[in-house]
Write a protein that holds these residues in place. Structure first.
Motif, mmCIF file in Angstrom:
data_model
loop_
_atom_site.group_PDB
_atom_site.id
_atom_site.type_symbol
_atom_site.label_atom_id
_atom_site.label_comp_id
_atom_site.label_asym_id
_atom_site.label_seq_id
_atom_site.Cartn_x
_atom_site.Cartn_y
_atom_site.Cartn_z
ATOM 1 N N VAL A 233 0.748 -1.209 0.156
ATOM 2 C CA VAL A 233 -0.076 0.105 -0.407
ATOM 3 C C VAL A 233 0.957 1.481 -0.123
ATOM 4 C CG1 VAL A 233 -0.438 0.201 2.730
ATOM 5 C CG2 VAL A 233 -1.863 0.950 1.259
ATOM 6 N N ASN A 237 2.224 10.904 3.592
ATOM 7 C CA ASN A 237 2.228 12.092 4.908
ATOM 8 C C ASN A 237 1.527 13.013 4.706
ATOM 9 O OD1 ASN A 237 2.247 13.643 7.241
ATOM 10 N ND2 ASN A 237 3.879 12.228 8.214
ATOM 11 N N SER A 239 1.491 15.951 6.247
ATOM 12 C CA SER A 239 1.236 16.420 7.563
ATOM 13 C C SER A 239 3.136 16.638 8.087
ATOM 14 C CB SER A 239 0.862 16.293 8.542
ATOM 15 O OG SER A 239 2.709 15.385 9.241
ATOM 16 N N TRP A 241 4.836 16.642 10.241
ATOM 17 C CA TRP A 241 5.194 16.501 11.346
ATOM 18 C C TRP A 241 5.655 15.054 11.418
ATOM 19 C CZ3 TRP A 241 0.961 13.918 13.023
ATOM 20 C CH2 TRP A 241 -0.171 14.113 12.634
ATOM 21 N N HIS A 242 6.146 14.357 12.131
ATOM 22 C CA HIS A 242 6.428 12.535 12.112
ATOM 23 C C HIS A 242 5.560 12.250 12.630
ATOM 24 C CE1 HIS A 242 10.518 11.637 10.837
ATOM 25 N NE2 HIS A 242 10.393 10.551 10.593
ATOM 26 N N ALA A 243 4.462 10.897 11.862
ATOM 27 C CA ALA A 243 3.705 10.442 12.092
ATOM 28 C C ALA A 243 3.255 9.014 12.334
ATOM 29 C CB ALA A 243 2.251 10.421 10.685
ATOM 30 N N GLU A 244 3.360 8.815 13.482
ATOM 31 C CA GLU A 244 3.294 7.386 13.942
ATOM 32 C C GLU A 244 2.353 6.637 13.988
ATOM 33 O OE1 GLU A 244 5.804 6.241 14.923
ATOM 34 O OE2 GLU A 244 6.715 8.478 15.080
ATOM 35 N N CYS A 245 2.351 5.546 13.237
ATOM 36 C CA CYS A 245 1.098 5.672 12.484
ATOM 37 C C CYS A 245 0.754 3.476 12.474
ATOM 38 C CB CYS A 245 0.421 5.545 10.694
ATOM 39 S SG CYS A 245 1.487 6.776 10.272
ATOM 40 N N LEU A 247 -0.955 0.355 10.852
ATOM 41 C CA LEU A 247 -1.802 0.114 9.368
ATOM 42 C C LEU A 247 -2.492 -1.340 10.080
ATOM 43 C CD1 LEU A 247 -1.643 0.596 6.718
ATOM 44 C CD2 LEU A 247 0.149 -0.973 6.599
ATOM 45 N N TYR B 6 0.530 -2.976 12.457
ATOM 46 C CA TYR B 6 1.345 -2.457 12.368
ATOM 47 C C TYR B 6 2.098 -1.619 12.133
ATOM 48 C CZ TYR B 6 0.665 -7.341 9.428
ATOM 49 O OH TYR B 6 0.358 -8.517 9.349
ATOM 50 N N GLU B 7 2.993 -1.536 13.188
ATOM 51 C CA GLU B 7 3.444 -0.079 13.432
ATOM 52 C C GLU B 7 4.523 0.678 12.613
ATOM 53 O OE1 GLU B 7 1.425 1.399 15.563
ATOM 54 O OE2 GLU B 7 0.216 -0.183 16.496
ATOM 55 N N LEU B 8 3.978 1.718 12.211
ATOM 56 C CA LEU B 8 5.549 2.497 11.019
ATOM 57 C C LEU B 8 5.301 4.090 11.473
ATOM 58 C CD1 LEU B 8 4.031 2.476 7.382
ATOM 59 C CD2 LEU B 8 2.728 1.726 9.071
ATOM 60 N N SER B 9 6.710 4.975 11.179
ATOM 61 C CA SER B 9 6.232 6.370 11.606
ATOM 62 C C SER B 9 7.278 6.412 10.222
ATOM 63 C CB SER B 9 7.293 6.142 12.200
ATOM 64 O OG SER B 9 8.153 7.706 12.437
ATOM 65 N N ILE B 10 6.403 7.620 9.608
ATOM 66 C CA ILE B 10 6.523 8.285 7.909
ATOM 67 C C ILE B 10 6.592 9.611 8.389
ATOM 68 C CG2 ILE B 10 5.319 8.895 5.824
ATOM 69 C CD1 ILE B 10 2.855 6.860 6.764
ATOM 70 N N PRO B 11 8.358 10.010 8.087
ATOM 71 C CA PRO B 11 8.622 11.313 7.469
ATOM 72 C C PRO B 11 7.376 12.472 7.415
ATOM 73 C CG PRO B 11 9.765 10.127 6.621
ATOM 74 C CD PRO B 11 9.042 8.793 7.018
ATOM 75 N N PRO B 12 8.134 13.007 7.248
ATOM 76 C CA PRO B 12 7.155 14.709 7.015
ATOM 77 C C PRO B 12 7.002 14.910 5.827
ATOM 78 C CG PRO B 12 8.428 15.783 8.582
ATOM 79 C CD PRO B 12 8.179 14.152 8.651
ATOM 80 N N THR B 14 6.386 13.059 3.185
ATOM 81 C CA THR B 14 6.537 12.279 2.349
ATOM 82 C C THR B 14 5.819 10.768 1.815
ATOM 83 O OG1 THR B 14 6.761 10.410 4.257
ATOM 84 C CG2 THR B 14 8.735 12.024 3.442
ATOM 85 N N ILE B 16 5.432 6.900 0.743
ATOM 86 C CA ILE B 16 6.601 6.042 1.103
ATOM 87 C C ILE B 16 5.464 4.576 0.370
ATOM 88 C CG2 ILE B 16 7.480 6.202 3.357
ATOM 89 C CD1 ILE B 16 5.731 3.903 4.178
ATOM 90 N N TYR B 18 4.555 0.482 1.877
ATOM 91 C CA TYR B 18 4.505 -0.278 2.012
ATOM 92 C C TYR B 18 4.463 -1.321 1.905
ATOM 93 C CZ TYR B 18 4.734 -2.268 7.438
ATOM 94 O OH TYR B 18 4.994 -3.267 8.859
ATOM 95 N N ASP B 49 -4.897 4.435 11.382
ATOM 96 C CA ASP B 49 -4.456 5.412 12.536
ATOM 97 C C ASP B 49 -3.260 5.748 13.002
ATOM 98 O OD1 ASP B 49 -6.780 4.123 12.531
ATOM 99 O OD2 ASP B 49 -6.470 3.095 14.958
ATOM 100 N N VAL B 50 -3.152 7.003 13.200
ATOM 101 C CA VAL B 50 -2.311 7.797 13.711
ATOM 102 C C VAL B 50 -2.314 8.439 14.238
ATOM 103 C CG1 VAL B 50 -0.926 10.350 12.766
ATOM 104 C CG2 VAL B 50 -1.648 8.725 10.977
ATOM 105 N N LYS B 51 -1.455 9.034 15.397
ATOM 106 C CA LYS B 51 -0.800 8.764 17.351
ATOM 107 C C LYS B 51 -1.731 9.930 17.104
ATOM 108 C CE LYS B 51 1.518 8.084 20.920
ATOM 109 N NZ LYS B 51 3.334 7.807 21.514
#
Lengths: 262, 237
Positions: A233, A237, A239, A241-245, A247, B6-12, B14, B16, B18, B49-51
């Motif tokens: 998929v 992002n 935004s 800021w770094h998005a902690e997601c 999935l 699954y947890e992941l972090s996406i830089p502003p 960007t 990607i 996955y 979902d985004v924290k």
């Protein structure tokens, strides 16, 4: 506040021949919007084609009855401007702080200019191409939005030889568009070459991270006893800021009514 | 086991891609063409979902587990199809589009496609001079078990045939053709009914377009390596 998800823009559209509209796209979507279906504006078929709109307003005979297609002006004789049309609609949307909005056209034939609240975007050519425009910063905060789209016919609409023949003079093939519209043994030429916003238009509201183009593939082993579902998929992002997601993928099989097997 | 997070972090700012770990299914209900069994479809839902925000976006699709293979028979020159390992006698129809003014309503697609299924067809071939059909068309082909042979936009108008002779080198802008082709593949690729992509009507497209299309339609390399690494005996097409 707008709820997340997709809303189709498939009603309330108006259309007008571009040569009969004096206002610019910026004016149509700011100070001079059309007031309703009064000349030169008419109710539009969106999604649909220019001919579909003209037929809806009884301005052409139905091309699929008898020889009535002969009574409709072909683009080769009229010129491309004749089938270059404005499409206009309004919609309401108010956004919350971290929400993002995209305006989506699933297909336009053949190219276009989009104006939203006075802001202009140019669409790439090609009949079979999705367009997704980030409109987060140009939606009106009070909720009322004006959208106008100037749709141009294919660049090479071609001409139909008097004796007919498959594919007319083949000029349409120079573009990335349907080719049957120049007429084949089973079909008379389509006079506007299917110009129009011919597929779904929608607004999508998401949070800061957007999903796109998931890809699902299955593989099988041991005579179909064991299978794997492979998924990729795209995630964007938007935004700063770094998005902690998290999935999440869930596969269910419908059983009966509202019941499902997880 | 079919609900994973699954947890992941996406830089502003960007974008990607996955790849999720594969989900395992034991004896999944298979999707079959019309006349060979049920058209079983699973509902696949993906959400992110985004924290600090909550659900940010979601997507869902009705997915059919099936394996479609086709080869050219060297004796007859015809194409042989297998679905889930079983040979299929193809009873197909040529499809251009539902309506010349592109009034392509959901109801119209449902009626047209059910009509073809009721006629005992199991394949529709979408001719290259018509439409790359819409997701609604494919949705009903998924539901009613019509395999789809989808062609790209190359006909006698762009291959040097016809009177007058057409441009033999395809459309003028090859990059635009490929941009549209790539986007169309992404739009339609998850449908169970999608059986075969074809470059054009009764011929191959110009060399550069043809090789690019073949490249676009390769299996995802991770899927391939997963299959190769597996010592489970059977291949996965």
């Amino acid at each position: 506040v707008a709820t997340l998800g997709k809303t189709k823009l498939d009603s309330g559209w108006l259309a007008a021949r571009s040569t009969e509209v004096e206002a610019t796209g910026v004016q149509l979507t700011t100070t001079m919007p059309p007031s309703g279906p009064s000349l030169p504006w008419m109710e539009a078929a969106v999604p649909g084609t220019v001919l579909g709109t003209l037929l809806k307003n009884k301005l052409i005979p139905d091309p699929f009855y008898g020889l009535e297609n002969e009574a409709i002006l072909d683009i080769a004789d009229s010129g491309r401007e004749y089938y270059t049309f404005w499409f206009f609609t309004t919609f309401e949307y108010s956004m919350a702080g971290n929400q993002h909005a995209t305006l989506n056209f699933r297909a336009i034939n053949y190219s276009g200019e989009v104006y939203l609240n006075g802001h202009k975007r140019i669409l790439t050519r090609g009949m079979f191409l999705r367009h997704s425009l980030d409109v987060t910063d140009i939606l009106n905060p009070d909720g009322k939005n004006f959208l106008a789209v100037l749709v141009y016919p294919p660049d090479h609409p071609g001409t139909i030889p008097p004796e007919g023949g498959q594919g007319g003079d083949h000029e349409i093939g120079k573009d990335v568009a349907t080719q049957y519209v120049e007429g084949w043994d089973w079909m008379t030429p389509i006079r506007d070459r299917n110009t129009g916003i011919w597929d779904e238009v929608s607004i999508t509201v998401t949070g800061p991270v957007r999903l796109s183009d998931p890809h699902l593939v299955s593989s099988f082993f041991d005579n179909y006893k064991r299978a794997y579902l492979h998924t990729t998929v795209d995630l964007e992002n938007s935004s700063s800021w770094h998005a902690e997601c998290s999935l999440i993928i869930q596969v269910t099989a419908g059983l009966d009514g509202d019941m499902c097997l997880l | 086991e079919h609900h994973q997070t699954y947890e992941l972090s996406i830089p502003p700012g960007t974008h990607i891609q996955y790849t999720l770990p594969p989900l395992f299914f034991y004896k999944p209900n298979l999707w079959w063409p019309n006349g060979m069994g049920k058209q079983f479809l699973y509902n696949v839902e993906i959400s992110v979902d985004v924290k600090g925000f909550g659900e940010s976006d979601s997507w869902d699709h009705q997915f059919g587990f099936r394996k479609i293979e086709s080869t050219i028979d060297i004796t007859t020159g015809g194409r042989l199809f297998k679905v889930n390992g079983q040979r299929v006698f193809i009873r197909g129809g040529n499809w251009i589009l539902s309506d010349g003014l592109l009034r392509l309503s959901d109801k119209r697609y449902m009626t047209d496609i059910k009509f073809h299924a009721d006629m005992n067809f199991n394949m529709l071939r979408c001719w290259g001079g018509g439409l790359a059909e819409r997701p609604e068309f494919y949705h009903y082909c998924d539901l009613y078990g019509l395999l789809v042979w989808q062609e790209f936009w190359i006909t006698g108008d762009v291959d040097g045939r016809g009177i007058p002779v057409s441009n033999p080198n395809g459309p003028l802008d090859h990059d635009l053709f490929l941009l549209c082709a790539r986007d169309t593949i992404k739009l339609l690729r998850n449908h169970a009914s999608l059986a075969l992509w074809v470059g054009g009507n009764e011929q191959t497209p110009p060399k550069d377009i043809n090789s690019a299309l073949m490249n676009f339609l390769k299996l995802h390399p991770l899927f391939k390596s997963y299959a190769e690494k597996s010592d489970l005996g059977e291949d996965s097409s």
